[in-house]
Write a protein that holds these residues in place. Sequence first.
Motif, mmCIF file in Angstrom:
data_model
loop_
_atom_site.group_PDB
_atom_site.id
_atom_site.type_symbol
_atom_site.label_atom_id
_atom_site.label_comp_id
_atom_site.label_asym_id
_atom_site.label_seq_id
_atom_site.Cartn_x
_atom_site.Cartn_y
_atom_site.Cartn_z
ATOM 1 N N SER A 193 4.622 2.716 -9.426
ATOM 2 C CA SER A 193 4.241 1.490 -8.175
ATOM 3 C C SER A 193 3.105 1.041 -8.250
ATOM 4 O O SER A 193 2.134 0.099 -8.373
ATOM 5 C CB SER A 193 5.371 0.911 -6.955
ATOM 6 O OG SER A 193 5.011 1.890 -5.959
ATOM 7 N N GLU A 194 2.484 2.079 -7.572
ATOM 8 C CA GLU A 194 0.384 1.353 -7.042
ATOM 9 C C GLU A 194 0.394 1.086 -8.242
ATOM 10 O O GLU A 194 -0.682 -0.040 -8.661
ATOM 11 C CB GLU A 194 0.075 2.406 -6.665
ATOM 12 C CG GLU A 194 0.720 3.309 -5.397
ATOM 13 C CD GLU A 194 -0.249 2.131 -4.748
ATOM 14 O OE1 GLU A 194 -1.510 1.979 -4.083
ATOM 15 O OE2 GLU A 194 0.512 1.507 -3.212
ATOM 16 N N ALA A 195 0.386 2.103 -9.578
ATOM 17 C CA ALA A 195 0.255 2.167 -10.636
ATOM 18 C C ALA A 195 0.339 0.980 -11.881
ATOM 19 O O ALA A 195 -0.608 -0.018 -11.807
ATOM 20 C CB ALA A 195 -0.168 2.955 -11.314
ATOM 21 N N VAL A 196 1.285 0.386 -11.546
ATOM 22 C CA VAL A 196 1.650 -0.864 -12.608
ATOM 23 C C VAL A 196 1.258 -2.296 -11.507
ATOM 24 O O VAL A 196 0.732 -3.056 -11.828
ATOM 25 C CB VAL A 196 3.338 -1.331 -11.997
ATOM 26 C CG1 VAL A 196 3.875 -2.606 -12.554
ATOM 27 C CG2 VAL A 196 4.233 -0.096 -12.181
ATOM 28 N N GLU A 197 1.574 -2.085 -10.195
ATOM 29 C CA GLU A 197 0.419 -3.325 -9.416
ATOM 30 C C GLU A 197 -0.910 -3.564 -9.320
ATOM 31 O O GLU A 197 -2.041 -4.738 -9.731
ATOM 32 C CB GLU A 197 0.592 -2.941 -7.617
ATOM 33 C CG GLU A 197 2.498 -2.838 -7.386
ATOM 34 C CD GLU A 197 2.198 -2.788 -5.613
ATOM 35 O OE1 GLU A 197 0.980 -2.591 -5.071
ATOM 36 O OE2 GLU A 197 3.093 -3.071 -5.547
ATOM 37 N N ARG A 198 -1.783 -2.244 -9.679
ATOM 38 C CA ARG A 198 -2.986 -1.967 -10.213
ATOM 39 C C ARG A 198 -3.898 -2.845 -11.285
ATOM 40 O O ARG A 198 -4.044 -3.860 -11.604
ATOM 41 C CB ARG A 198 -4.292 -0.373 -9.986
ATOM 42 C CG ARG A 198 -4.603 0.170 -8.428
ATOM 43 C CD ARG A 198 -4.700 1.135 -8.863
ATOM 44 N NE ARG A 198 -4.817 2.138 -9.332
ATOM 45 C CZ ARG A 198 -3.679 3.014 -8.671
ATOM 46 N NH1 ARG A 198 -3.210 3.033 -7.685
ATOM 47 N NH2 ARG A 198 -3.345 3.639 -9.785
ATOM 48 N N ARG A 199 -2.308 -2.693 -12.374
ATOM 49 C CA ARG A 199 -2.478 -2.986 -13.281
ATOM 50 C C ARG A 199 -2.248 -4.219 -13.387
ATOM 51 O O ARG A 199 -2.993 -5.059 -14.535
ATOM 52 C CB ARG A 199 -1.527 -2.273 -14.720
ATOM 53 C CG ARG A 199 -1.268 -2.903 -16.118
ATOM 54 C CD ARG A 199 -2.517 -1.574 -16.202
ATOM 55 N NE ARG A 199 -1.961 -1.510 -17.974
ATOM 56 C CZ ARG A 199 -3.417 -1.157 -19.222
ATOM 57 N NH1 ARG A 199 -4.406 -1.512 -18.329
ATOM 58 N NH2 ARG A 199 -2.816 -1.696 -19.886
ATOM 59 N N LEU A 200 -1.726 -5.226 -12.991
ATOM 60 C CA LEU A 200 -0.739 -6.055 -12.742
ATOM 61 C C LEU A 200 -1.720 -7.504 -12.047
ATOM 62 O O LEU A 200 -1.272 -8.947 -12.267
ATOM 63 C CB LEU A 200 0.396 -6.656 -12.406
ATOM 64 C CG LEU A 200 1.677 -5.862 -13.413
ATOM 65 C CD1 LEU A 200 2.529 -6.110 -12.019
ATOM 66 C CD2 LEU A 200 1.407 -6.478 -14.639
ATOM 67 N N GLU A 201 -2.568 -6.813 -11.216
ATOM 68 C CA GLU A 201 -3.806 -7.407 -10.487
ATOM 69 C C GLU A 201 -4.514 -8.302 -11.175
ATOM 70 O O GLU A 201 -5.113 -7.902 -12.088
ATOM 71 C CB GLU A 201 -4.472 -6.431 -9.423
ATOM 72 C CG GLU A 201 -4.430 -5.691 -7.886
ATOM 73 C CD GLU A 201 -5.170 -4.849 -7.454
ATOM 74 O OE1 GLU A 201 -5.892 -4.674 -7.639
ATOM 75 O OE2 GLU A 201 -4.557 -4.743 -6.612
ATOM 76 N N GLY A 234 0.819 -1.136 -0.172
ATOM 77 C CA GLY A 234 0.001 0.405 0.190
ATOM 78 C C GLY A 234 1.094 1.306 0.067
ATOM 79 O O GLY A 234 2.326 1.140 0.509
ATOM 80 N N ARG A 235 0.034 2.299 -0.557
ATOM 81 C CA ARG A 235 0.767 3.642 -0.420
ATOM 82 C C ARG A 235 1.680 4.227 0.841
ATOM 83 O O ARG A 235 2.656 4.761 0.643
ATOM 84 C CB ARG A 235 -0.209 4.575 -1.352
ATOM 85 C CG ARG A 235 0.600 6.368 -1.303
ATOM 86 C CD ARG A 235 -0.466 6.552 -2.054
ATOM 87 N NE ARG A 235 -1.173 6.467 -3.322
ATOM 88 C CZ ARG A 235 -2.314 6.752 -4.028
ATOM 89 N NH1 ARG A 235 -2.581 6.407 -2.914
ATOM 90 N NH2 ARG A 235 -1.857 5.842 -5.158
ATOM 91 N N LYS A 236 1.218 4.106 2.052
ATOM 92 C CA LYS A 236 1.271 4.900 2.951
ATOM 93 C C LYS A 236 2.920 3.957 3.439
ATOM 94 O O LYS A 236 3.998 4.602 3.523
ATOM 95 C CB LYS A 236 0.560 4.557 4.035
ATOM 96 C CG LYS A 236 0.821 4.795 5.086
ATOM 97 C CD LYS A 236 0.272 4.852 6.631
ATOM 98 C CE LYS A 236 0.792 5.852 7.805
ATOM 99 N NZ LYS A 236 -1.006 5.532 8.992
ATOM 100 N N ALA A 237 2.910 2.690 3.206
ATOM 101 C CA ALA A 237 3.660 1.256 2.939
ATOM 102 C C ALA A 237 4.855 2.297 3.510
ATOM 103 O O ALA A 237 5.685 2.304 3.301
ATOM 104 C CB ALA A 237 3.299 0.451 3.722
ATOM 105 N N LYS A 238 4.505 1.949 1.339
ATOM 106 C CA LYS A 238 5.453 2.641 0.077
ATOM 107 C C LYS A 238 6.276 3.529 0.598
ATOM 108 O O LYS A 238 7.868 4.526 0.629
ATOM 109 C CB LYS A 238 5.123 2.543 -0.989
ATOM 110 C CG LYS A 238 4.612 0.911 -1.686
ATOM 111 C CD LYS A 238 4.447 1.308 -2.691
ATOM 112 C CE LYS A 238 3.594 -0.196 -3.133
ATOM 113 N NZ LYS A 238 3.136 -0.313 -4.444
#
Length: 169
Positions: free
Chosen positions: A160-168, A103-107
Amino acid sequence: MKAREVAYAGIFTAFVAVSAQISVSIGPVPLTFQVFAVLLTGLLLGSRLGFLTVLTYDIAGAVSLPVFAGFTGGIAHIYGPTGGYILAFPLAALVTGLAKGKGRKAKLVASGVAIALIYVLGWLCLGLYFGGNFEKAFELGVAPFVIPDIIKALIAVEISEAVERRLEP
């Protein structure tokens, strides 16, 4: 190591090397996109592969491949004014990699810790390079980079958030 991991490591090693060439000389430590690339490498590849990837970049530069800023390389860079930063990069990728998928906060927290680690090692080595003048090292090697590096971290986290959403799945 799987073939996919080897491919990712090669791509991201090249990414860090290319990011070093996007450079503005502002003193003994140039302003580059390396911090952005190192953070993003950890965030996308995870701690183990991120660390190994950026360590590969460091080793390539140390053995004189022209991957450091200004298409330079050689062990002298490790002992020069930018050596502490270069040595901190794999550790920074490891730290940001711990937040992969969390998640965003941890990142954001991991990116802040990684940048602080880069600054501390870079500042200490630069201070030694300046004969123990740590004030000068801070003025030239940390202060000018804080705002640009915060912006780089924010962008790396968003990508990184966008990539992770795309790869879900």
